[in-house]
Design a protein around this motif. Structure first.
Motif, mmCIF file in Angstrom:
data_model
loop_
_atom_site.group_PDB
_atom_site.id
_atom_site.type_symbol
_atom_site.label_atom_id
_atom_site.label_comp_id
_atom_site.label_asym_id
_atom_site.label_seq_id
_atom_site.Cartn_x
_atom_site.Cartn_y
_atom_site.Cartn_z
ATOM 1 N N GLU A 1 -6.915 10.546 -2.216
ATOM 2 C CA GLU A 1 -6.064 11.083 -1.525
ATOM 3 C C GLU A 1 -5.701 10.347 -0.219
ATOM 4 O OE1 GLU A 1 -7.917 15.661 -1.540
ATOM 5 O OE2 GLU A 1 -8.995 14.084 -0.669
ATOM 6 N N GLU A 2 -6.189 9.408 0.314
ATOM 7 C CA GLU A 2 -5.760 8.590 1.529
ATOM 8 C C GLU A 2 -4.341 7.853 1.064
ATOM 9 O OE1 GLU A 2 -7.978 5.878 3.470
ATOM 10 O OE2 GLU A 2 -9.732 7.264 3.543
ATOM 11 N N ARG A 3 -4.485 7.417 -0.406
ATOM 12 C CA ARG A 3 -3.430 6.609 -0.754
ATOM 13 C C ARG A 3 -2.234 7.559 -1.017
ATOM 14 N NH1 ARG A 3 -8.055 4.066 -3.269
ATOM 15 N NH2 ARG A 3 -7.646 5.279 -5.327
ATOM 16 N N HIS A 4 -2.650 8.601 -1.532
ATOM 17 C CA HIS A 4 -1.404 9.625 -1.790
ATOM 18 C C HIS A 4 -0.669 9.940 -0.288
ATOM 19 C CE1 HIS A 4 -1.426 10.566 -6.057
ATOM 20 N NE2 HIS A 4 -2.892 10.732 -5.906
ATOM 21 N N LEU A 5 -1.600 10.199 0.575
ATOM 22 C CA LEU A 5 -1.029 10.404 1.892
ATOM 23 C C LEU A 5 -0.028 9.485 2.289
ATOM 24 C CD1 LEU A 5 -1.394 12.272 4.695
ATOM 25 C CD2 LEU A 5 -3.103 10.701 5.351
ATOM 26 N N TYR A 6 -0.466 8.229 2.347
ATOM 27 C CA TYR A 6 0.411 7.188 2.962
ATOM 28 C C TYR A 6 1.363 6.642 2.078
ATOM 29 C CZ TYR A 6 -3.216 6.585 6.740
ATOM 30 O OH TYR A 6 -4.008 6.658 7.897
ATOM 31 N N ARG A 7 1.417 7.043 0.932
ATOM 32 C CA ARG A 7 2.521 6.766 -0.059
ATOM 33 C C ARG A 7 3.586 7.987 0.432
ATOM 34 N NH1 ARG A 7 0.363 7.459 -5.107
ATOM 35 N NH2 ARG A 7 -0.788 5.319 -4.772
ATOM 36 N N TYR A 8 3.183 9.182 0.647
ATOM 37 C CA TYR A 8 4.195 9.961 0.906
ATOM 38 C C TYR A 8 4.702 9.781 2.352
ATOM 39 C CZ TYR A 8 6.377 14.865 1.418
ATOM 40 O OH TYR A 8 7.226 15.946 1.488
ATOM 41 N N HIS B 1 10.572 5.985 6.329
ATOM 42 C CA HIS B 1 11.974 5.329 5.925
ATOM 43 C C HIS B 1 13.082 6.277 6.502
ATOM 44 C CE1 HIS B 1 15.371 4.222 3.419
ATOM 45 N NE2 HIS B 1 15.497 5.620 3.227
ATOM 46 N N LEU B 2 12.690 7.606 6.264
ATOM 47 C CA LEU B 2 13.814 8.577 6.964
ATOM 48 C C LEU B 2 13.926 8.320 8.476
ATOM 49 C CD1 LEU B 2 13.321 11.697 4.624
ATOM 50 C CD2 LEU B 2 14.758 9.966 4.414
ATOM 51 N N LEU B 3 12.541 8.101 9.055
ATOM 52 C CA LEU B 3 12.563 7.903 10.560
ATOM 53 C C LEU B 3 13.210 6.634 11.145
ATOM 54 C CD1 LEU B 3 9.218 9.347 11.342
ATOM 55 C CD2 LEU B 3 11.317 10.359 12.021
ATOM 56 N N GLY B 4 13.372 5.584 10.034
ATOM 57 C CA GLY B 4 14.142 4.443 10.372
ATOM 58 C C GLY B 4 13.202 3.268 11.075
ATOM 59 N N LEU B 5 11.544 3.603 10.505
ATOM 60 C CA LEU B 5 10.579 2.752 10.981
ATOM 61 C C LEU B 5 10.934 1.216 10.078
ATOM 62 C CD1 LEU B 5 9.573 5.485 12.182
ATOM 63 C CD2 LEU B 5 7.335 4.373 11.751
ATOM 64 N N ASP B 6 10.456 0.219 10.822
ATOM 65 C CA ASP B 6 10.510 -1.188 10.164
ATOM 66 C C ASP B 6 9.634 -0.959 8.997
ATOM 67 O OD1 ASP B 6 12.250 -1.495 12.488
ATOM 68 O OD2 ASP B 6 11.607 -3.600 12.502
ATOM 69 N N GLU B 7 9.881 -1.461 7.919
ATOM 70 C CA GLU B 7 9.086 -1.712 6.890
ATOM 71 C C GLU B 7 7.745 -2.676 7.036
ATOM 72 O OE1 GLU B 7 10.659 -2.694 2.963
ATOM 73 O OE2 GLU B 7 11.711 -0.847 2.751
ATOM 74 N N ILE B 8 8.143 -3.582 7.988
ATOM 75 C CA ILE B 8 6.843 -4.700 8.269
ATOM 76 C C ILE B 8 5.950 -3.778 9.030
ATOM 77 C CG2 ILE B 8 8.630 -6.483 8.391
ATOM 78 C CD1 ILE B 8 8.428 -6.297 11.421
ATOM 79 N N LEU B 9 6.236 -2.698 9.544
ATOM 80 C CA LEU B 9 5.110 -1.920 10.200
ATOM 81 C C LEU B 9 4.368 -0.945 9.387
ATOM 82 C CD1 LEU B 9 7.123 -0.762 13.555
ATOM 83 C CD2 LEU B 9 5.220 -2.636 13.255
ATOM 84 N N CYS B 10 4.878 -0.324 8.563
ATOM 85 C CA CYS B 10 4.492 0.646 7.769
ATOM 86 C C CYS B 10 4.298 0.454 6.180
ATOM 87 C CB CYS B 10 5.406 2.118 7.814
ATOM 88 S SG CYS B 10 5.568 2.593 9.565
ATOM 89 N N LYS B 11 4.908 -0.239 5.616
ATOM 90 C CA LYS B 11 4.843 -0.518 4.099
ATOM 91 C C LYS B 11 3.559 -1.251 3.944
ATOM 92 C CE LYS B 11 7.102 -2.296 0.127
ATOM 93 N NZ LYS B 11 8.535 -3.336 -0.182
ATOM 94 N N PRO B 12 2.868 -1.984 4.519
ATOM 95 C CA PRO B 12 1.524 -2.527 4.333
ATOM 96 C C PRO B 12 0.469 -1.644 4.303
ATOM 97 C CG PRO B 12 2.608 -4.214 5.982
ATOM 98 C CD PRO B 12 3.340 -2.730 5.823
ATOM 99 N N VAL B 13 0.884 -0.222 5.148
ATOM 100 C CA VAL B 13 -0.204 0.592 5.515
ATOM 101 C C VAL B 13 -0.514 1.498 4.131
ATOM 102 C CG1 VAL B 13 -0.912 2.337 6.873
ATOM 103 C CG2 VAL B 13 0.199 0.647 7.753
ATOM 104 N N VAL B 14 -1.672 1.449 3.226
ATOM 105 C CA VAL B 14 -1.635 2.240 2.312
ATOM 106 C C VAL B 14 -2.974 3.032 2.424
ATOM 107 C CG1 VAL B 14 -0.507 0.577 0.824
ATOM 108 C CG2 VAL B 14 -2.932 0.309 1.090
ATOM 109 N N ASP B 15 -3.741 3.048 3.552
ATOM 110 C CA ASP B 15 -4.830 3.728 3.615
ATOM 111 C C ASP B 15 -5.191 3.718 5.106
ATOM 112 O OD1 ASP B 15 -6.041 1.234 3.916
ATOM 113 O OD2 ASP B 15 -6.924 1.319 2.023
ATOM 114 N N HIS B 16 -6.420 4.435 5.386
ATOM 115 C CA HIS B 16 -6.875 4.510 6.786
ATOM 116 C C HIS B 16 -7.093 3.321 7.625
ATOM 117 C CE1 HIS B 16 -6.479 8.614 7.021
ATOM 118 N NE2 HIS B 16 -7.690 9.181 6.688
#
Length: 405
Positions: free
Chosen positions: A233-240, A246-261
């Protein structure tokens, strides 16, 4: 103002790690300039709206609902650029995921999601003194906090609903509008911003703080009341929520590596390492969050706890979601041991969650109920009863907290 803001040397918004005896990590040092970096696409739209007025606003509204290709006339350049960006779906996004919505958040009883997730996320936002000072530019904190709790509640419900983030749907529109509100705040603050201070108010890391508030911090708070999620469920949460980023305009370098808690905690630690400690404005705002939520919940139909008991409960939730050290800096007191309801609530919620997810059919029924638009007098924070949606149904208890007829 200039539309294309670039990262500047960190200002007083960034803690001096060497001055407090800490050695800055390479990652933290690289992240610091993002505190004072704007959002070029959104900032340009705000400048364009101010320049062209209603015509540009109409084009933006129509574009968000119909899509860039659905417009009869080409919109102003900055509006077109923003629409092109948000309509360019990242390659990793699963269209079925967007149709299903945030199934993890939808599996949580609406009352607990509002009381835990939204309250903790807002308190986490105010823990940044620079953000708190900008958002609380008033001597009347309670009305400001009340409006923010309401706005954040509406936004997140629209965001997690099945299909809510599809182009033109309410969650999609509301998320881009949230991005533009930050840009508007930035533009407004610049009118009296010290021109001798490098950087900008509300930078990209401030948006990352908001994003972490509705993922990591929210689920820490939910775990405190016995609503845990699995690794899957963690992985589903962060994938969503990566698509929300992306819509908020956050840098991918910040959020893309985050896949779980675990990844979120790493980002949170980096963020806290370069953010100054909460100040009096942060503490005032946090106290207003606690008081406002406790008052509203205790006076809602079907409430079974007093305002004082709810205040103790919320303070306990925040201490567990933010951590004792951060809670101390925010002036959040510990709940008296004799009134600490958390152990009982956690036990009952874990039992309820078991039955709520006992079978795919029950889990789907709970998600459908959570996705329903609340009607008049049925706000999700209406009652404080530690039972999950499906368990309520099995025991004949309404969401209002009173026995079903």
């Amino acid at each position: 103002m200039t539309a294309n803001h670039t990262p500047h040397t960190p200002t007083e918004r960034v803690i001096d790690l060497e001055a407090v005896g800490r050695r800055p990590s390479v990652e933290a040092d690289r992240m610091a300039p993002l505190l004072t970096a704007g959002d070029p696409l959104a900032d340009a739209v705000i400048a364009e709206l101010d320049l062209h007025g209603p015509k540009a606003r109409q084009a933006l509204d129509a574009g968000l609902r119909k899509g860039l290709a659905g417009l009869d006339e080409r919109p102003p350049d900055a509006v077109a650029a923003l629409l092109k960006h948000v309509e360019t779906t990242p390659s990793w996004v699963d269209p079925l995921m967007l149709h299903r919505g945030d199934v993890v958040s939808l599996s949580i009883p609406p009352m607990w999601f509002s009381l835990c997730a939204i309250t903790s996320a807002l308190a986490h936002t105010y823990a940044s003194p620079a953000t708190a000072r900008l958002l609380m530019r008033t001597d009347r904190p309670t009305p400001t906090v009340s409006r923010r709790l309401s706005e954040d509640g509406v936004w997140v419900r629209q965001t997690i609903r099945p299909g809510g983030l599809l182009r033109g749907e309410p969650g999609y529109v509301a998320t881009v509008e949230a991005r533009l509100r930050h840009a508007r705040l930035r533009a407004t603050a610049l009118t009296d911003w010290d021109s001798g201070v490098p950087g900008l108010p509300i930078g990209r890391l401030d948006m990352a703080r908001t994003w972490l508030g509705f993922t990591l911090i929210a689920h820490r708070s939910l775990a405190a009341v016995g609503i845990d999620i699995t690794s899957e469920e963690e992985r589903h949460l962060y994938r969503y929520w990566s698509y929300v980023a992306h819509l908020l305009g956050l840098d991918e370098i910040l959020c893309k590596p985050v896949v779980d808690h675990a990844g979120a905690r790493h980002l949170q630690d980096l963020l806290e390492a370069i953010t100054p400690a909460p100040d009096d404005t942060s503490r005032t705002a946090t106290a207003a969050v606690i008081g406002t939520q406790a008052h509203a919940t205790s006076h809602a139909p079907g409430a079974v706890l007093s305002e004082d008991a709810l205040r103790d409960l919320i303070q306990g939730l925040l201490r567990r979601s933010l951590g004792n050290s951060a809670a101390d800096r925010l002036g959040i007191p510990e709940a008296p041991a004799v009134t600490d309801l958390m152990p009982l609530i956690s036990t009952l919620n874990r039992q309820a969650r078991y039955w709520q997810t006992f079978s795919p059919a029950l889990a789907q029924a709970a998600r459908l109920e959570a996705a329903e638009e609340p009607g008049p007098g049925s706000e999700p924070v209406a009652a404080v009863l530690p039972l999950g949606v499906a368990f309520q149904r099995r025991t004949g208890v309404r969401r209002s907290g009173t026995p079903a007829a």
